[in-house]
Design an enzyme around this catalytic site. Structure first.
Site, short mmCIF file in Angstrom:
data_model
loop_
_atom_site.label_atom_id
_atom_site.label_comp_id
_atom_site.label_asym_id
_atom_site.label_seq_id
_atom_site.Cartn_x
_atom_site.Cartn_y
_atom_site.Cartn_z
N TYR A 142 0.82 -1.21 0.00
CA TYR A 142 0.00 0.00 0.00
C TYR A 142 0.86 1.27 0.00
O TYR A 142 0.40 2.32 -0.42
CB TYR A 142 -0.90 0.03 1.23
CG TYR A 142 -2.24 -0.66 1.05
CD1 TYR A 142 -2.31 -1.98 0.64
CD2 TYR A 142 -3.43 0.03 1.29
CE1 TYR A 142 -3.53 -2.61 0.50
CE2 TYR A 142 -4.65 -0.60 1.14
CZ TYR A 142 -4.70 -1.92 0.74
OH TYR A 142 -5.91 -2.54 0.59
N LYS A 192 3.38 -15.24 1.61
CA LYS A 192 3.71 -16.16 0.52
C LYS A 192 5.23 -16.28 0.42
O LYS A 192 5.86 -15.78 -0.50
CB LYS A 192 3.05 -15.73 -0.79
CG LYS A 192 1.61 -16.26 -0.84
CD LYS A 192 0.92 -16.00 -2.16
CE LYS A 192 1.48 -16.81 -3.30
NZ LYS A 192 1.14 -18.26 -3.27
N ASP A 225 -2.61 -18.02 0.21
CA ASP A 225 -3.64 -18.60 -0.67
C ASP A 225 -4.25 -19.85 -0.02
O ASP A 225 -5.48 -20.03 -0.02
CB ASP A 225 -3.08 -18.91 -2.07
CG ASP A 225 -1.82 -19.78 -2.04
OD1 ASP A 225 -1.20 -19.90 -0.96
OD2 ASP A 225 -1.46 -20.33 -3.10
N ASP A 249 -6.23 -7.32 3.79
CA ASP A 249 -7.39 -6.68 3.16
C ASP A 249 -8.30 -7.76 2.56
O ASP A 249 -9.51 -7.77 2.78
CB ASP A 249 -6.89 -5.72 2.09
CG ASP A 249 -8.03 -4.95 1.43
OD1 ASP A 249 -8.95 -4.54 2.16
OD2 ASP A 249 -7.99 -4.78 0.21
N ASP A 253 -12.00 -9.52 4.24
CA ASP A 253 -13.29 -9.46 3.54
C ASP A 253 -13.90 -10.86 3.44
O ASP A 253 -15.10 -11.05 3.65
CB ASP A 253 -13.13 -8.89 2.12
CG ASP A 253 -13.51 -7.42 2.05
OD1 ASP A 253 -13.37 -6.73 3.08
OD2 ASP A 253 -13.93 -6.96 0.97
C1 IPM Z 1 -10.40 -1.59 3.91
C2 IPM Z 1 -10.66 -0.91 2.62
C3 IPM Z 1 -9.55 0.09 2.38
C4 IPM Z 1 -8.26 -0.68 2.18
C5 IPM Z 1 -9.78 1.09 1.25
C6 IPM Z 1 -11.08 1.84 1.41
C7 IPM Z 1 -8.64 2.07 1.13
O1 IPM Z 1 -10.81 -1.84 1.60
O2 IPM Z 1 -10.28 -0.88 4.95
O3 IPM Z 1 -10.31 -2.82 3.93
O4 IPM Z 1 -7.98 -1.18 1.07
O5 IPM Z 1 -7.53 -0.82 3.15
MG MG Z 2 -10.85 -3.86 2.28
#
Ligand code: IPM
Ligand code: MG
Length: 368
Positions: A142, A192, A225, A249, A253
């Site tokens: 990032y 990884k 993975d 990230d 999710d």
């Molecule tokens: C998260 C989001 C952020 C990230 C974005 C909005 C910058 O996806 O907090 O997971 O990628 O970190």
């Molecule tokens: Mg995210």
């Protein structure tokens, strides 16, 4: 003693709606528990861009550095899709994380019993699930340099750099081990190392921190993975997962979805302790700004409310009150209340964002 301070940044989309419900909860603690917070509010994301031409004004950044905790709603929306990358709403959030040095991002994935049937996985795979993903938040791909889109011969090349120093890995590993000691005492580190040098270093440093200071905690390593695959196969094998910024990230999710609704999950981003001993901290729901339902009263305020519960626990030393709030949420769900995102086939009428907030406050009252 002065009251603890909170900076609220509702942001874009459903951010302001869900934050309005958190305000009710914060007010409740002031009136009923004599826990008065000094709350101020400011802009972040697209709304900050609209007002100031930047997704985070320097004054707001300065305020965030001063308070005991920042509560953020969400940033972004289609209205801002065509903005220059440097002023996109997300840059405001990334600046907060980076300048406050919030290196340890705690993302719980917890399955509420009342919602186990909403998961895309079978009930027995997810019922009782309680994982904590610790995502490194201020480094890695990032932020690594070089980055950019460059000319190379007769075409362009897009470059981002995965970069981790030993000390960056060391400190996030420690925060994961500390957390594990207060939970199931197990850490699984994901990278990884089979294809990335940064992964080799990651694995080495996590193992070293473990061997030197956390031998009592069970440590395993997994390629990220394979970790994603195991999360879908049998998520209850995990307690704490520690991983880098990008893998964290993605994995968070996926883990969030296992629980049945992204609208339920809070997060805490913690930095080093300040002079008063509290960590620098920002709390935010994992869900985004959901512009498609903004203003319709359909948003689920629970993730944002639970983010405030994390603030009570990690910034304000009130684990007992955090549990009270989490129990209130659990009770409201057990009573059958559902916002629109949580509706199955059984034809229950959804409650609005503010009805859900009111019900949580009523459950808090009932807990006294
Ligand atoms: C998260 C989001 C952020 C990230 C974005 C909005 C910058 O996806 O907090 O997971 O990628 O970190
Ligand atoms: Mg995210």
């Amino acid at each position: 003693m002065t009251n603890p301070s909170i900076l609220i940044l509702p942001g874009d989309g459903i951010g302001p709606e869900v934050m309005a419900e958190v305000r009710k909860v914060i007010d409740w603690y002031g009136v009923k528990r004599d826990m008065v917070f000094n709350v101020t509010e400011d802009l972040v994301g697209g709304v900050a861009y609209d007002a100031h031409g930047t997704p985070l004004h320097d004054d707001t950044m300065e305020k965030a550095q001063q308070v005991d905790a920042v509560l953020l709603g969400a940033v972004g929306g289609p209205k801002y899709d065509d903005l220059d990358f440097s002023v996109k709403p997300e840059r405001g959030l990334l600046r907060l994380r980076k300048e406050m040095d919030l290196f340890s991002n705690l993302r719980p994935a917890q399955c509420f019993d009342a919602l186990a049937d909403f998961s895309s996985l079978k009930r027995d795979v997810v019922a009782g699930l309680d994982i904590m993903i610790v995502r490194e938040l201020t480094s890695g791909i990032y932020f690594g340099e070089p980055r950019g889109i460059f000319e190379e011969g007769n075409e362009r090349v897009g470059i981002n750099t995965q970069r981790y120093t030993e000390s960056e890995i060391d400190r996030v590993a420690r925060s994961a081990f500390e957390l594990a000691r207060r939970r199931g005492n197990k850490v699984c580190s994901m990278e990884k190392a089979n294809v990335m040098e940064s992964g080799i270093l990651w694995r080495e440093v996590v193992q070293k921190v473990h061997d030197e200071d956390y031998q009592d905690v069970e440590l395993s390593h997994m390629y990220a993975d394979a970790g994603a695959m195991q999360l879908c196969r049998w998520p209850k094998q995990f307690d704490v997962i520690v991983t880098d910024n990008l893998f964290g990230d993605l994995l968070s999710d996926a883990a969030a979805m296992l629980t049945g609704s992204l609208g339920m999950l809070p997060s805490a981003s913690l930095g080093a302790p300040m002079a008063n001993g509290r960590p620098k901290a920002l709390y935010e729901p994992v869900h985004g700004s959901a512009p498609d339902i903004a203003g319709t009263g359909k948003a689920n305020p629970i993730a944002c409310v639970l983010s405030f519960a994390m603030a009570l626990r990690y910034s304000f030393d009130h684990g007992d009150e955090a549990t009270r709030l989490e129990d209130a949420v659990e009770k409201v769900l057990a009573d059958g209340l559902r916002t629109a995102d949580l509706l199955g086939e059984d034809g229950v009428n959804p409650v609005s964002t503010s009805q859900m907030g009111d019900a949580i406050v009523a459950a808090l009252d009932a807990s006294l």
